[in-house]
Each structure stands twice: as C-alpha cells, then as structure tokens.
Design an enzyme around this catalytic site. Structure first.
Site, short mmCIF file in Angstrom:
data_model
loop_
_atom_site.label_atom_id
_atom_site.label_comp_id
_atom_site.label_asym_id
_atom_site.label_seq_id
_atom_site.Cartn_x
_atom_site.Cartn_y
_atom_site.Cartn_z
N HIS A 136 10.66 -1.89 4.01
CA HIS A 136 11.62 -1.23 3.10
C HIS A 136 13.07 -1.37 3.58
O HIS A 136 14.00 -1.10 2.80
CB HIS A 136 11.30 0.26 2.95
CG HIS A 136 9.98 0.55 2.31
ND1 HIS A 136 9.59 -0.03 1.12
CD2 HIS A 136 8.96 1.35 2.71
CE1 HIS A 136 8.37 0.41 0.81
NE2 HIS A 136 7.97 1.23 1.76
N ASP A 172 0.66 -3.91 1.65
CA ASP A 172 0.94 -2.48 1.73
C ASP A 172 0.89 -1.88 0.32
O ASP A 172 1.22 -2.54 -0.66
CB ASP A 172 2.33 -2.27 2.33
CG ASP A 172 2.61 -0.83 2.74
OD1 ASP A 172 2.58 -0.54 3.94
OD2 ASP A 172 2.87 0.00 1.85
N HIS A 174 2.83 0.19 -0.92
CA HIS A 174 4.20 0.31 -1.43
C HIS A 174 4.86 -1.07 -1.45
O HIS A 174 4.66 -1.87 -0.55
CB HIS A 174 5.03 1.25 -0.55
CG HIS A 174 4.45 2.62 -0.42
ND1 HIS A 174 3.67 2.99 0.66
CD2 HIS A 174 4.53 3.70 -1.23
CE1 HIS A 174 3.29 4.24 0.51
NE2 HIS A 174 3.79 4.70 -0.63
N ASP A 259 -2.15 1.51 3.82
CA ASP A 259 -2.09 2.77 3.08
C ASP A 259 -2.65 2.67 1.66
O ASP A 259 -2.59 3.64 0.89
CB ASP A 259 -0.67 3.34 3.06
CG ASP A 259 0.40 2.29 2.90
OD1 ASP A 259 0.07 1.11 2.67
OD2 ASP A 259 1.60 2.64 3.03
#
Length: 359
Positions: A136, A172, A174, A259
């Site tokens: 990120h 991931d 996200h 995740d």
C-alpha cells in the site's frame, strides 16, 4: 526444489493491540518449526553489511521520494529519543526502531533477489518473511500498515541485476495500490492483483489497466465477498495465467498476503490454507516454464496468527515440492462459496472483458 528463507520480524516495530505486530513473523516461524520443513537460511552477515552501508537509503529513494525516506529516518530518531510511538496515518504507526527495521526488511528482500538470480539454479525459490507489509505504500507516503514498498524495491534490485521484464502477482485480499501506482507507466512490469472488491483501499477496479505505453500491464480481478478456492482458480485460469504467459517475464515476484483466508478478521473471503499451496505451485511452475525458475515471495498481509502460519507453510511446501497438508482445513466450513459463484463468474467475466485485448 529448494527454498531460500530470509526473515526480519521487525521486533522493535510493534504496537500493542495493533493487527500488524511482531507476533506475525513469530507465528510463521513457529509454524515452520512445527512442520519441520527444509530450507536454506539467508546469510544475516550480508544483510547486516547492507544495512550498515550508505547505499541502502539511496536505493529506497529510487522508489520513494528522497524527502520521505530522510523524513522517516529523522522521525524515528526523535521517537527513539522520546520513547514515543507516532501515528503516520489512521492505520500506520512508527516507533523508534521502525526505520532500522525497514532497512533490514528491504535488505533481506534484496539479498534474496541477488541469491536467486545469481545461483542460476531453477529449483531455488526465495521467500522474504519481512514486515511491516509494503504494497500500500506510495512513493511519497505510508498507507495501510505499510511504510516502504518492499516488493517494488525488490523488483528494482532485480532490474539492477539485469532482469528486464518482471511480473508481480499480488494475492493479498487488499489491492496493492502502492505497487500499482509505482509501476503504472512501466511497460516492463506486469502487475496482477486478485482482491476482494469494495474494501480498503478502494482501488483495483477492472478499468485500471496502466497508462501510456504500459496499458495492459496492470490487471485487476476484484472478487466478491465470500470468494474462495473455486473463485481464485477461475480467476487464475481465465486471466492471470494467460496474462503472465503472454508477458513472458524474466522473473516473477509475489506480494504474498494471506488475509484472504476464511479466518482472517480484516476481510471477508474464504480461501483455505490449501488454496495458497495451489496458487504457489502454479506460480512456481510458471516460473520454471518462463523464467528459469526465478521467483521471490515477499510477505504482505495476514492477521489471524494461526491461519497465517499455516498458509505460509503451505506456500513453502509447494515451493519445495511437498504436498499440501490435508489436515489444515479439516475444521473449515465453506458452505457459502457455491452461492457466490454466480457473482464470481460475473466478476471474472467483467475483468476478462476489460483486459481481453491485452491477453
């Protein structure tokens, strides 16, 4: 098959009660020990030499704004002197040890890259067990637990070593908005992300495909909540594998976030531990087919500690040619996924339509 494993648990970068904690790498190391998996350990003397040298901050500044890099160094010196913790944004913190821990994480990842490339051994894969995560982090600021974009810095290290074309696969849950931003105009880097739609950071839409000459080298496959094993296999077979084969990378990097597991509290997908074994095996086979086996995993998310340990072990099993452990998912319930498959089919079809001219 062999695995080169390097770890930096970032022990000083730690905040009680925060999901992104030193316990993450510690849980992984316990799971690896229980599993008795064979691996080669990265030489820590080489990492220490890199951290002690003057070039590492300059290397980081090739991806991140130099003022941001020097500002993090200065901030952490102040935090160390005062014994404080700073909130960099609503999700991301820094301690007095964070800058040094970040340097070590970047050094671990880049040394693994050097070894995988330099060995000339197609059976050798690399896995950087480092934190905090990085995908990120954008060039000028931290975001979403991330401060420096470790996988992007590892890619730049590979390019310094003569690698021309790189594929980054981000599984991931996200979307890796920072990695996408860094390479959005770079036609020699293919960024592919499968992620849960509609959650943080709100990016990763199908229409985000790259800019200028790099159109078609950014590919996003947002999946609906509840997506699991069947969904990711559909996305892989319909889009991801085709895109990588067409791109013909010289090396593959993996933003390895765990995740999307059904136990993870940060999102709502339902991957199993064995899903990550399957994904890793497919990625290693592609690396063997396309780029002399050169593949490096860099740890991203994963916040249920038991699940995180199991999932990383499953990836390591796949990288060293061992079968999946069927006992890991014996207590999992995945009744919801069949109900989601119509939505998954629609999501994959939409992603395919948006990117099909580039496949």
């Amino acid at each position: 098959m062999r695995v080169l494993l390097g770890a930096n648990g970032a022990l000083g970068h730690d905040l009680l009660g925060h999901p992104e904690t030193r316990g993450r790498v510690e849980a992984i190391e316990r799971a690896i020990s229980r599993a008795g998996l064979p691996f080669t350990t990265l030489c820590q003397d080489r990492v220490a030499d890199r951290v002690a040298g003057v070039s590492l901050p300059q290397e980081i500044a090739r991806v991140h704004n130099p003022g941001f890099v020097s500002g993090m160094s200065k901030l952490c010196e102040e935090l160390k002197a005062d014994g404080r913790v700073a909130n960099l944004d609503r999700d991301t913190y820094a301690t007095g040890s964070s800058y040094e821990d970040l340097l070590r994480s970047v050094a671990v990842a880049s040394e693994i890259v050097d070894e995988v490339i330099g060995s000339g051994d197609p059976s050798l894969s690399g896995f950087a067990l480092v934190r905090p995560p990085g995908h990120h982090a954008v060039p000028r600021s931290p975001m979403g637990f991330c401060i420096f974009n470790t996988v992007s810095l590892a890619v730049e290290r590979a390019r310094e070593n003569g690698i021309k074309r790189v594929a980054i696969v981000d599984f991931d849950v996200h979307h890796g908005n920072g990695t996408q931003d860094i390479f959005l105009r770079d036609k020699d880097v293919l960024y592919l992300s499968t992620h849960q739609e509609g959650i943080f950071p709100g990016t990763g839409r199908v229409e985000e495909i790259g800019l200028g000459e790099a159109k078609g080298t950014t590919i996003n496959v947002p999946l609906p909540s509840g997506s699991g094993d069947q969904a990711v296999k559909m996305a892989w077979e319909s889009i991801v594998e085709k895109a990588i084969r067409r791109f013909k990378p010289d090396m593959i990097f993996v933003s390895a976030g765990y995740d999307a597991h059904w136990k993870d509290p940060q999102a709502g997908c339902s991957f199993q531990s064995s899903t990550f074994h399957w994904l890793t095996r497919e990625l290693k086979e592609l690396a063997l087919d396309l780029c002399k086996g050169r593949i490096v995993f860099v740890l991203e998310g994963g916040y249920d500690l038991d699940a995180l340990g199991d999932c990383v072990v499953e990836s390591l099993r796949a990288l060293n040619g061992s079968p999946s452990n069927p006992l890991l998912d014996s207590d999992a319930l995945f009744d919801d996924e069949p109900e989601q498959m119509r939505k998954v089919e629609e999501a994959v079809a939409e992603a395919y339509e948006g990117i099909s001219r580039y496949l």
